[in-house]
Design a protein around this motif. Structure first.
Motif, mmCIF file in Angstrom:
data_model
loop_
_atom_site.group_PDB
_atom_site.id
_atom_site.type_symbol
_atom_site.label_atom_id
_atom_site.label_comp_id
_atom_site.label_asym_id
_atom_site.label_seq_id
_atom_site.Cartn_x
_atom_site.Cartn_y
_atom_site.Cartn_z
ATOM 1 N N SER A 2 0.841 -1.099 -0.065
ATOM 2 C CA SER A 2 -0.049 0.021 0.015
ATOM 3 C C SER A 2 0.877 1.331 -0.145
ATOM 4 C CB SER A 2 -0.872 0.009 1.307
ATOM 5 O OG SER A 2 -2.006 -1.012 1.146
ATOM 6 N N THR A 40 -3.863 -3.353 0.264
ATOM 7 C CA THR A 40 -4.501 -3.172 -1.076
ATOM 8 C C THR A 40 -5.632 -4.088 -1.651
ATOM 9 O OG1 THR A 40 -3.109 -5.319 -1.658
ATOM 10 C CG2 THR A 40 -1.938 -3.308 -1.636
ATOM 11 N N TYR A 41 -6.165 -3.819 -2.441
ATOM 12 C CA TYR A 41 -7.459 -4.690 -2.956
ATOM 13 C C TYR A 41 -7.376 -5.888 -3.034
ATOM 14 C CZ TYR A 41 -11.540 -6.044 -5.518
ATOM 15 O OH TYR A 41 -12.679 -6.761 -6.071
ATOM 16 N N GLU A 42 -6.207 -6.388 -3.372
ATOM 17 C CA GLU A 42 -5.879 -7.851 -3.376
ATOM 18 C C GLU A 42 -5.802 -8.406 -1.899
ATOM 19 O OE1 GLU A 42 -4.476 -5.670 -7.184
ATOM 20 O OE2 GLU A 42 -4.414 -5.565 -4.974
ATOM 21 N N TYR A 44 -7.021 -7.481 0.662
ATOM 22 C CA TYR A 44 -8.256 -7.454 1.247
ATOM 23 C C TYR A 44 -9.179 -8.856 0.941
ATOM 24 C CZ TYR A 44 -12.717 -5.683 3.159
ATOM 25 O OH TYR A 44 -13.773 -5.639 3.827
ATOM 26 N N GLN A 45 -8.964 -9.164 -0.226
ATOM 27 C CA GLN A 45 -9.528 -10.463 -0.516
ATOM 28 C C GLN A 45 -9.343 -11.574 0.159
ATOM 29 O OE1 GLN A 45 -12.296 -9.433 -2.483
ATOM 30 N NE2 GLN A 45 -11.236 -7.576 -2.566
ATOM 31 N N GLY A 51 -5.959 -7.598 6.296
ATOM 32 C CA GLY A 51 -6.946 -7.332 5.332
ATOM 33 C C GLY A 51 -8.107 -7.323 6.292
ATOM 34 N N THR A 54 -8.891 -4.108 7.777
ATOM 35 C CA THR A 54 -9.014 -2.748 7.045
ATOM 36 C C THR A 54 -10.562 -2.291 7.317
ATOM 37 O OG1 THR A 54 -7.053 -3.203 5.381
ATOM 38 C CG2 THR A 54 -8.930 -1.786 4.664
ATOM 39 N N PRO A 58 -12.525 -2.768 0.837
ATOM 40 C CA PRO A 58 -11.346 -3.184 0.006
ATOM 41 C C PRO A 58 -11.000 -1.884 -0.625
ATOM 42 C CG PRO A 58 -13.771 -3.791 -0.890
ATOM 43 C CD PRO A 58 -13.932 -3.490 0.466
ATOM 44 N N HIS A 59 -11.662 -0.919 -0.896
ATOM 45 C CA HIS A 59 -11.218 0.407 -1.745
ATOM 46 C C HIS A 59 -10.536 1.367 -0.805
ATOM 47 C CE1 HIS A 59 -13.071 -1.628 -4.975
ATOM 48 N NE2 HIS A 59 -14.403 -1.697 -4.049
ATOM 49 N N THR A 60 -10.183 1.041 0.230
ATOM 50 C CA THR A 60 -9.734 2.253 1.503
ATOM 51 C C THR A 60 -8.497 2.674 0.711
ATOM 52 O OG1 THR A 60 -10.672 0.779 3.033
ATOM 53 C CG2 THR A 60 -8.561 2.442 3.452
ATOM 54 N N SER A 62 -7.374 2.817 -2.411
ATOM 55 C CA SER A 62 -7.960 3.635 -3.733
ATOM 56 C C SER A 62 -8.485 4.997 -3.324
ATOM 57 C CB SER A 62 -9.203 3.028 -4.443
ATOM 58 O OG SER A 62 -8.478 1.736 -4.873
#
Length: 243
Positions: A2, A40-42, A44-45, A51, A54, A58-60, A62
């Motif tokens: 990140s 990151t989004y990835e 978070y998944q 993750g 957060t 997931p878009h934190t 961004s």
């Protein structure tokens, strides 16, 4: 990752017009609000520890990248004053706060003593690297209220020129410790420790303790200040000094 993506986005925006060529972007992790993890989004998944922690989704990252890119563009274009300051955080006044912790009770002290009196005295001589320890009759530190601009203790050195004492350490110093011990029958002690650094100048020192205690006066609680000080002691060179 990140942090890498955030730094890359800021650097790219600042260097759009060829400026800031020698730029190095650094992320400082300190802020006045704790937002938990920013992954990151990835990541978070996958929902491992960071993750799953957060908390804004997931878009934190961004969202952070977008806001910092906007700020970087404004810096590059010298238009920071045109930025929208955004919503103000809520102001939590005392009337909106609540505390489930009950108020501390009145303080008591052993017979024939006074608050701030020394129970365990210092030695007359210490060397660099030693630990100075002194124990006082104390009140509950909670009775001192907001002491962010003061201190529970000081280490002071006697100045032979001014014939006065200079504060060299407080409870905010790395070299000091302040321990409060609650005893039986509402008695309590405060032990102050000073871990004497190797570079400490030789001289005469003392330790002081500051606090407050609660008493009942006419069936109403009253907070009173007290202070105490250790005996004077000398700090000399280390056992292992070559000078």
């Amino acid at each position: 990752m990140s942090g890498r993506r955030l730094r890359a986005a800021v650097k790219q925006e600042l260097q759009v017009a060829g400026g800031f060529r020698s730029l190095q972007v650094v992320v400082a992790g300190l802020s006045n609000v704790y937002t938990h993890y920013i992954t990151t989004y990835e990541e978070y998944q996958v929902q491992r520890y960071e993750g799953a922690s957060t908390i804004f989704g997931p878009h934190t990252l961004s969202a952070y990248v977008t806001r910092f890119t906007d700020l970087s563009r404004a810096i590059r274009e010298d238009s920071v004053s045109s930025l929208d300051s955004g919503p103000e955080p809520p102001f939590f006044s005392e009337s909106k706060l609540f505390n489930l912790l009950p108020a501390a009770t009145v303080d008591k002290k052993p017979a024939n003593t006074s608050f701030g009196q020394v129970l365990d005295q210092v030695y007359p001589v210490y060397r660099q690297g030693d630990i100075v320890s002194v124990t006082f009759v104390a009140g509950n530190p909670r009775h001192s209220g907001d002491i962010r601009d003061t201190t529970f203790m000081t280490v002071e050195k006697f100045d032979n020129n001014t014939k006065d004492w200079d504060v060299v350490h407080t409870d905010a110093s790395w070299e000091t410790r302040f321990h409060w011990l609650k005893g039986a029958d509402r008695h309590s002690n405060a032990t102050v420790q000073w871990f004497i650094p190797d570079h400490t100048p030789s001289g005469v020192y003392r330790i002081r303790h500051f606090g407050h205690y609660k008493v009942l006066k006419n069936f109403r609680p009253e907070i009173r200040a007290y202070d105490g000080q250790s005996g004077e002691f000398t700090v000399s060179a280390s056992y292992y000094s070559t000078t």
